[in-house]
Every structure is written in structure tokens, then in C-alpha cells.
Design a protein around this motif. Structure first.
Motif, PDB file in Angstrom:
ATOM      1  N   ALA A  74     119.502  29.683   3.486  1.00  0.00           N
ATOM      2  CA  ALA A  74     118.158  29.611   2.898  1.00  0.00           C
ATOM      3  C   ALA A  74     118.160  29.911   1.403  1.00  0.00           C
ATOM      4  N   PRO A  75     118.773  30.998   0.916  1.00  0.00           N
ATOM      5  CA  PRO A  75     118.798  31.206  -0.545  1.00  0.00           C
ATOM      6  C   PRO A  75     119.556  30.117  -1.290  1.00  0.00           C
ATOM      7  N   ALA A  76     120.675  29.645  -0.717  1.00  0.00           N
ATOM      8  CA  ALA A  76     121.432  28.589  -1.391  1.00  0.00           C
ATOM      9  C   ALA A  76     120.621  27.301  -1.469  1.00  0.00           C
ATOM     10  N   LYS A 142     116.246  19.933   1.639  1.00  0.00           N
ATOM     11  CA  LYS A 142     115.287  18.833   1.746  1.00  0.00           C
ATOM     12  C   LYS A 142     113.916  19.349   2.145  1.00  0.00           C
ATOM     13  N   GLY A 143     113.887  20.398   2.971  1.00  0.00           N
ATOM     14  CA  GLY A 143     112.596  20.984   3.318  1.00  0.00           C
ATOM     15  C   GLY A 143     111.952  21.702   2.150  1.00  0.00           C
ATOM     16  N   PHE A 144     112.738  22.395   1.336  1.00  0.00           N
ATOM     17  CA  PHE A 144     112.205  23.090   0.164  1.00  0.00           C
ATOM     18  C   PHE A 144     111.729  22.109  -0.900  1.00  0.00           C
ATOM     19  N   ASP A 145     112.299  20.918  -0.925  1.00  0.00           N
ATOM     20  CA  ASP A 145     111.864  19.922  -1.905  1.00  0.00           C
ATOM     21  C   ASP A 145     110.399  19.534  -1.716  1.00  0.00           C
ATOM     22  N   ALA A 146     109.873  19.733  -0.504  1.00  0.00           N
ATOM     23  CA  ALA A 146     108.489  19.350  -0.228  1.00  0.00           C
ATOM     24  C   ALA A 146     107.481  20.384  -0.707  1.00  0.00           C
ATOM     25  N   VAL A 147     107.951  21.554  -1.162  1.00  0.00           N
ATOM     26  CA  VAL A 147     107.025  22.568  -1.670  1.00  0.00           C
ATOM     27  C   VAL A 147     106.439  22.082  -3.001  1.00  0.00           C
ATOM     28  N   PRO A 148     105.124  22.044  -3.147  1.00  0.00           N
ATOM     29  CA  PRO A 148     104.527  21.507  -4.387  1.00  0.00           C
ATOM     30  C   PRO A 148     104.896  22.335  -5.613  1.00  0.00           C
ATOM     31  N   LEU A 171     109.850  30.463   1.746  1.00  0.00           N
ATOM     32  CA  LEU A 171     110.166  30.610   3.169  1.00  0.00           C
ATOM     33  C   LEU A 171     109.033  30.147   4.076  1.00  0.00           C
ATOM     34  N   PRO A 172     107.770  30.555   3.850  1.00  0.00           N
ATOM     35  CA  PRO A 172     106.706  30.063   4.748  1.00  0.00           C
ATOM     36  C   PRO A 172     106.530  28.550   4.718  1.00  0.00           C
ATOM     37  N   LEU A 173     106.527  27.954   3.517  1.00  0.00           N
ATOM     38  CA  LEU A 173     106.301  26.514   3.436  1.00  0.00           C
ATOM     39  C   LEU A 173     107.539  25.714   3.821  1.00  0.00           C
ATOM     40  N   GLY A 174     108.711  26.307   3.648  1.00  0.00           N
ATOM     41  CA  GLY A 174     109.934  25.616   4.037  1.00  0.00           C
ATOM     42  C   GLY A 174     110.385  25.900   5.441  1.00  0.00           C
ATOM     43  N   MET A 175     109.534  26.565   6.244  1.00  0.00           N
ATOM     44  CA  MET A 175     109.932  26.938   7.597  1.00  0.00           C
ATOM     45  C   MET A 175     110.278  25.748   8.486  1.00  0.00           C
ATOM     46  N   PRO A 176     109.603  24.591   8.398  1.00  0.00           N
ATOM     47  CA  PRO A 176     110.035  23.449   9.228  1.00  0.00           C
ATOM     48  C   PRO A 176     111.477  23.046   8.976  1.00  0.00           C
ATOM     49  N   GLY A 177     111.877  22.977   7.714  1.00  0.00           N
ATOM     50  CA  GLY A 177     113.259  22.633   7.417  1.00  0.00           C
ATOM     51  C   GLY A 177     114.229  23.707   7.870  1.00  0.00           C
ATOM     52  N   ILE A 178     113.835  24.975   7.715  1.00  0.00           N
ATOM     53  CA  ILE A 178     114.707  26.074   8.140  1.00  0.00           C
ATOM     54  C   ILE A 178     114.908  26.046   9.643  1.00  0.00           C
ATOM     55  N   GLN A 242     111.694  21.038  18.960  1.00  0.00           N
ATOM     56  CA  GLN A 242     111.453  19.609  18.739  1.00  0.00           C
ATOM     57  C   GLN A 242     110.348  19.391  17.721  1.00  0.00           C
ATOM     58  N   LYS A 243     109.280  20.205  17.820  1.00  0.00           N
ATOM     59  CA  LYS A 243     108.170  20.062  16.876  1.00  0.00           C
ATOM     60  C   LYS A 243     108.644  20.337  15.452  1.00  0.00           C
ATOM     61  N   TYR A 244     109.485  21.365  15.281  1.00  0.00           N
ATOM     62  CA  TYR A 244     109.962  21.724  13.942  1.00  0.00           C
ATOM     63  C   TYR A 244     110.959  20.691  13.414  1.00  0.00           C
ATOM     64  N   LEU A 245     111.729  20.074  14.323  1.00  0.00           N
ATOM     65  CA  LEU A 245     112.608  18.993  13.893  1.00  0.00           C
ATOM     66  C   LEU A 245     111.805  17.835  13.332  1.00  0.00           C
ATOM     67  N   GLU A 246     110.719  17.488  14.017  1.00  0.00           N
ATOM     68  CA  GLU A 246     109.874  16.392  13.540  1.00  0.00           C
ATOM     69  C   GLU A 246     109.208  16.759  12.207  1.00  0.00           C
ATOM     70  N   LEU A 247     108.724  18.009  12.101  1.00  0.00           N
ATOM     71  CA  LEU A 247     108.092  18.428  10.846  1.00  0.00           C
ATOM     72  C   LEU A 247     109.095  18.451   9.701  1.00  0.00           C
ATOM     73  N   GLY A 248     110.333  18.880  10.003  1.00  0.00           N
ATOM     74  CA  GLY A 248     111.353  18.898   8.965  1.00  0.00           C
ATOM     75  C   GLY A 248     111.687  17.508   8.467  1.00  0.00           C
ATOM     76  N   ILE A 249     111.759  16.546   9.385  1.00  0.00           N
ATOM     77  CA  ILE A 249     112.032  15.172   8.981  1.00  0.00           C
ATOM     78  C   ILE A 249     110.857  14.605   8.165  1.00  0.00           C
ATOM     79  N   GLN A 250     109.628  14.924   8.583  1.00  0.00           N
ATOM     80  CA  GLN A 250     108.477  14.418   7.849  1.00  0.00           C
ATOM     81  C   GLN A 250     108.386  15.036   6.466  1.00  0.00           C
TER      82      GLN A 250
END
Length: 256
Positions: A74-76, A142-148, A171-178, A242-250
Motif C-alpha cells: 500500500a505505501p509503495a 491503479k486503484g490509487f490513481d482514481a483518487v481525485p 486508504l479509504p478511497l483506494g480500498m477497492p484496489g487494496i 468479488q464486489k471489491y474485485l469489480e470495484l477495483g477494475i472499475q
């Protein structure tokens, strides 16, 4: 596997014997067991203590590895996603190259490093390389990239430092990717065969992934029941994530 776990041993041997035992005749698979039985399950749970030892070994390998992927990855990933420093693209390219390399390519150097550190034939020889795997970092980044960016700029104007921004916003907004990375990491570690086979020589340290082929050659009923019990955690984790996998991909495809 569910039908085979409930099938009597003589019927199971007759159905799969020509394939697994090299007997004459043709293999077949009945639609339903002629006489369902729980004997293989009782034998596994009551008369096979090595199954529980290796199940616990699997847990001791998987959970520290996944926890390490969270603490290291996560930090990296946040640094790759949000910090701009010299050599960032080159370093991230190296991460991607390492991610694409199969274990067979890195097996020899990993073996030499583990042997040089005195970690051979210990669980740490499998845990430490898994903790520093590059694949979770790629998914989390890739999940952190979606943070505005506007949200991060607002936090900076309010006086939030880098650590506060990471813990309270990243961490809260990047939780789907994590969670996506952790689910995939769990599934990979739970079913790992080559890494334990390379680094663990003592049978008492083996995980279930190395135990199943042995009992499959001895008793088919135990093999079916053991496979079901080993499959259960992976299925539950996948259904939970499964839900978090889909959110991470989106989220990886979103733009501000």
C-alpha cells in the motif's frame, strides 16, 4: 468432487480406477452415488491428523504473506501513484517486468538468496518473497490513481501532511484496489505449489497444496473430501471479495 466425497470407496475405485490406478477398462462417472456415505469425511477429520497440520501450515504461510503485501504494497503503490520523483517511471517499469516473470525465472536467484540468509527449509523462505511481490503494488497503484487530485489539493490546503493524506484519504478511497490485490494474493498463496516445493524440504512444514497429490494416489475418497475442504476458503474469500474485485477494475478505468 462433492459427489466423489459422498461415494463409497468401491464405487469410486471402479469409476476412476482405469484412469488413476492404470487398471483395465474405461473410466465413468455416475450421475449420483449409489449409496451416499460420510466415511471419507469422518476418516479425514478423525483419523488423519496430518491434514490439520498441513492446513495450519497453509494458514501460517498465507496470512503473514497477505498482511505483508498490505503493509509493504500500500505505501509503495501510493508513492508510485501520487509522488513524482526522478526515475519513477523506470522503477515502475522494472516492477511490471518483475510482475510478468514467472516463478521459474526467479527460482534460482530466490533459492540462492534464501540459502545465503539461512532461510531454507523454513516458512520465511516462502513468506518473505510473497510479501514483496510486485503484483499487489501494481493493482493498488491503479486503484490509487482514481483518487481525485482536487481532493488531495484540498487536504493539502487544510494542512494535511503526506502521512495524513495517505491514511485519511488514500486508504479509504483506494480500498477497492487494496482489497482486490489482497483477494488475488490470498488465492495465489493458498494454491501455491512451486514455492513450497522449492524451499520446504521437511514434510512437517508442507502446506495442503503439497499434501493433496500424495493422498490422491493413496485413497480417492480422502482426496475428494480434502479437495473440497481446501477449496472452501478460496471460494468464500472470492465470494466475499468479488464486489471489491469489480470495484477495483472499475476504479482503475475512471478519470477525474
Amino acid at each position: 468432487m462433492a459427489e466423489g466425497a459422498l461415494m463409497p470407496l468401491d464405487e469410486l475405485n471402479a469409476a476412476l480406477g482405469p484412469v488413476l490406478a492404470g487398471r483395465e477398462g474405461e473410466a465413468f462417472w455416475p450421475l449420483l452415488p449409489s449409496w451416499p456415505t460420510l466415511q471419507p469425511l469422518a476418516e479425514l477429520l478423525l483419523d488423519t491428523p496430518q491434514f490439520f497440520v498441513m492446513f495450519w501450515n497453509t494458514c501460517k504461510l498465507v496470512f503473514p504473506t497477505v498482511l505483508g503485501q498490505l503493509l509493504v504494497g500500500a505505501p509503495a503503490a501510493w508513492a508510485f501513484s501520487r509522488f513524482r520523483f526522478r526515475g519513477r517511471r523506470l522503477l515502475f517499469t522494472v516492477y511490471i517486468v518483475l510482475m510478468l516473470m514467472p516463478f521459474q525465472v526467479t527460482m534460482v536467484p530466490s533459492y540462492l538468496v534464501a540459502d545465503g540468509l539461512g532461510l531454507m527449509d523454513t516458512l520465511w523462505a516462502v513468506i518473505l518473497p510473497g510479501m514483496f511481490s510486485t503484483f499487489p503494488i501494481f493493482i493498488m497503484a491503479k486503484g490509487f490513481d482514481a483518487v481525485p487530485d482536487a481532493l488531495l489539493e484540498a487536504a493539502a490546503l487544510d494542512g494535511a501532511g503526506p502521512l495524513q493524506t495517505f491514511f485519511r484519504i488514500g486508504l479509504p478511497l483506494g480500498m477497492p484496489g487494496i482489497l482486490s490485490a489482497l483477494v488475488l494474493g490470498f488465492l495465489e498463496c493458498w494454491n501455491a505449489i512451486e514455492q513450497p516445493m522449492t524451499f520446504l524440504k521437511t514434510r512437517s512444514l508442507w502446506p495442503l497444496s503439497l499434501y493433496l497429490p500424495e493422498i490422491a494416489a493413496e485413497k480417492l475418497g480422502l482426496a475428494m473430501v480434502s479437495s473440497l475442504l481446501m477449496l472452501a476458503p478460496s471460494v468464500l474469500i472470492f465470494l466475499f471479495g468479488q464486489k471489491y474485485l469489480e470495484l477495483g477494475i472499475q476504479s482503475s478505468g475512471l478519470k477525474e
